[in-house]
Design an enzyme around this catalytic site. Structure first.
Site, PDB file in Angstrom:
ATOM      1  N   CYS A 114       0.842  -1.203   0.000  1.00  0.00           N
ATOM      2  CA  CYS A 114       0.000   0.000   0.000  1.00  0.00           C
ATOM      3  C   CYS A 114       0.876   1.251   0.000  1.00  0.00           C
ATOM      4  O   CYS A 114       1.834   1.341   0.766  1.00  0.00           O
ATOM      5  CB  CYS A 114      -0.894  -0.001   1.236  1.00  0.00           C
ATOM      6  SG  CYS A 114      -2.092   1.349   1.261  1.00  0.00           S
ATOM      7  N   HIS A 157      -9.314  -3.959  -1.926  1.00  0.00           N
ATOM      8  CA  HIS A 157      -8.283  -3.156  -1.248  1.00  0.00           C
ATOM      9  C   HIS A 157      -8.665  -1.665  -1.307  1.00  0.00           C
ATOM     10  O   HIS A 157      -8.565  -0.949  -0.312  1.00  0.00           O
ATOM     11  CB  HIS A 157      -6.926  -3.397  -1.937  1.00  0.00           C
ATOM     12  CG  HIS A 157      -5.776  -2.596  -1.398  1.00  0.00           C
ATOM     13  ND1 HIS A 157      -4.685  -3.155  -0.779  1.00  0.00           N
ATOM     14  CD2 HIS A 157      -5.533  -1.264  -1.418  1.00  0.00           C
ATOM     15  CE1 HIS A 157      -3.829  -2.191  -0.429  1.00  0.00           C
ATOM     16  NE2 HIS A 157      -4.322  -1.045  -0.804  1.00  0.00           N
ATOM     17  N   GLU A 158      -9.142  -1.227  -2.474  1.00  0.00           N
ATOM     18  CA  GLU A 158      -9.496   0.205  -2.638  1.00  0.00           C
ATOM     19  C   GLU A 158     -10.746   0.564  -1.856  1.00  0.00           C
ATOM     20  O   GLU A 158     -10.804   1.601  -1.193  1.00  0.00           O
ATOM     21  CB  GLU A 158      -9.698   0.549  -4.125  1.00  0.00           C
ATOM     22  CG  GLU A 158      -8.490   0.302  -5.002  1.00  0.00           C
ATOM     23  CD  GLU A 158      -7.181   0.764  -4.371  1.00  0.00           C
ATOM     24  OE1 GLU A 158      -6.176   0.064  -4.542  1.00  0.00           O
ATOM     25  OE2 GLU A 158      -7.160   1.806  -3.683  1.00  0.00           O
ATOM     26  N   HIS A 161     -10.097   1.140   1.676  1.00  0.00           N
ATOM     27  CA  HIS A 161      -9.568   2.483   1.974  1.00  0.00           C
ATOM     28  C   HIS A 161     -10.705   3.471   2.222  1.00  0.00           C
ATOM     29  O   HIS A 161     -10.618   4.363   3.053  1.00  0.00           O
ATOM     30  CB  HIS A 161      -8.727   3.007   0.791  1.00  0.00           C
ATOM     31  CG  HIS A 161      -7.284   2.613   0.807  1.00  0.00           C
ATOM     32  ND1 HIS A 161      -6.427   2.906   1.851  1.00  0.00           N
ATOM     33  CD2 HIS A 161      -6.533   1.960  -0.105  1.00  0.00           C
ATOM     34  CE1 HIS A 161      -5.210   2.443   1.569  1.00  0.00           C
ATOM     35  NE2 HIS A 161      -5.252   1.867   0.388  1.00  0.00           N
TER      36      HIS A 161
HETATM   37  O1  LIG Z   1      -4.553   1.447  -2.474  1.00  0.00           O
HETATM   38  C1  LIG Z   1      -3.744   1.322  -3.411  1.00  0.00           C
HETATM   39  N1  LIG Z   1      -2.428   1.357  -3.206  1.00  0.00           N
HETATM   40  O2  LIG Z   1      -2.018   1.545  -1.954  1.00  0.00           O
HETATM   41  C2  LIG Z   1      -1.462   1.279  -4.294  1.00  0.00           C
HETATM   42  C3  LIG Z   1      -0.278   0.384  -3.985  1.00  0.00           C
HETATM   43  N2  LIG Z   1      -0.694  -1.014  -3.791  1.00  0.00           N
HETATM   44  C4  LIG Z   1      -0.927  -1.803  -4.859  1.00  0.00           C
HETATM   45  O3  LIG Z   1      -0.895  -1.389  -5.986  1.00  0.00           O
HETATM   46  C5  LIG Z   1      -1.266  -3.215  -4.551  1.00  0.00           C
HETATM   47  C6  LIG Z   1      -0.258  -4.173  -4.499  1.00  0.00           C
HETATM   48  C7  LIG Z   1      -0.593  -5.492  -4.225  1.00  0.00           C
HETATM   49  C8  LIG Z   1      -1.900  -5.893  -3.993  1.00  0.00           C
HETATM   50  C9  LIG Z   1      -2.898  -4.926  -4.065  1.00  0.00           C
HETATM   51 CL1  LIG Z   1      -4.528  -5.375  -3.784  1.00  0.00          CL
HETATM   52  C10 LIG Z   1      -2.587  -3.587  -4.341  1.00  0.00           C
HETATM   53 CL2  LIG Z   1      -3.818  -2.374  -4.384  1.00  0.00          CL
HETATM   54 NI    NI Z   2      -3.568   0.983  -0.578  1.00  0.00          NI
END
Ligand SMILES: O=CN(O)CCNC(=O)c1cccc(Cl)c1Cl
Ligand code: NI
Length: 187
Positions: A114, A157-158, A161
């Site tokens: 993240c 994941h988003e 947030h």
């Molecule tokens: O909220 C977004 N980020 O923090 C951007 C950086 N993380 C990634 O690109 C990322 C990496 C691995 C697994 C997932 Cl699920 C994600 Cl999202």
């Molecule tokens: Ni993130």
């Protein structure tokens, strides 16, 4: 243009707030935010540009990560052979709602990262392997899409947030790589 200096880091409390619904038609500010978030992902996924601007690559970005507590996130999941013209899933998801979750669970073998969490936190992040996602696009048009594997994981994941949840909240800190039953693991 969004740069790393604009990304809010844990433990900033804005990352733990519940975001507010976005009204339509989008304000000029929200239109610029949506475009800038998607642009961040595109630039960060181009190795040359990523290096030039000192970014960390990302496949998603949520408004709270740039200090805006609104229900908006950009998702850009590249396709397997990294062809920039045919991403697996590319969308600005506004007022997103997961309207169905598979019983089947899934997790990325290598865990998640993240932009708002500066240290690597190893461990399986257990999520639904498939989701039905409802969201509005920048015109306000409502979409309902079924996603699985990587695009489903990234959207979860988003959306986390937007509700003040960070990926490591889902890791079993007593046994970081313990599988949850017959969950699907993929890299
Ligand atoms: O909220 C977004 N980020 O923090 C951007 C950086 N993380 C990634 O690109 C990322 C990496 C691995 C697994 C997932 Cl699920 C994600 Cl999202
Ligand atoms: Ni993130």
């Amino acid at each position: 243009m969004i740069l790393m200096k604009d990304i809010v880091r844990d433990p900033n409390p804005v990352l733990r707030k519940q975001s507010k619904r976005v009204q339509f038609p989008l304000s000029k500010k929200d239109q610029k935010l949506a475009k800038d978030m998607m642009q961040y992902l595109e630039v960060s996924q181009d190795p040359k540009l990523c290096k030039r601007y000192g970014l960390r690559a990302g496949v998603g970005l949520a408004a709270p990560q740039v200090n805006v507590s609104e229900l908006m996130a950009a998702v850009l999941v590249p396709d397997d052979n990294d062809d920039p013209h045919h991403p697996q899933f590319k969308a600005v998801i506004i007022n997103p709602l997961i309207i169905a979750n598979s019983v089947q669970r899934g997790a990325m073998t290598e865990g998640e990262g993240c932009l708002s969490v500066d240290k690597d936190i190893p461990g399986l992040v257990h999520r639904a392997d498939r989701i039905t996602l409802q969201y509005q696009d920048m015109t306000g048009k409502k979409h309902i899409v079924r996603l699985k594997n990587y695009p489903a994981i990234v959207c979860q994941h988003e959306i986390d947030h937007l509700h003040g949840t960070l990926f490591y909240d889902h890791i079993n800190m007593k046994d970081r790589f313990a599988k949850q039953g017959d969950e699907v693991l993929f890299s």
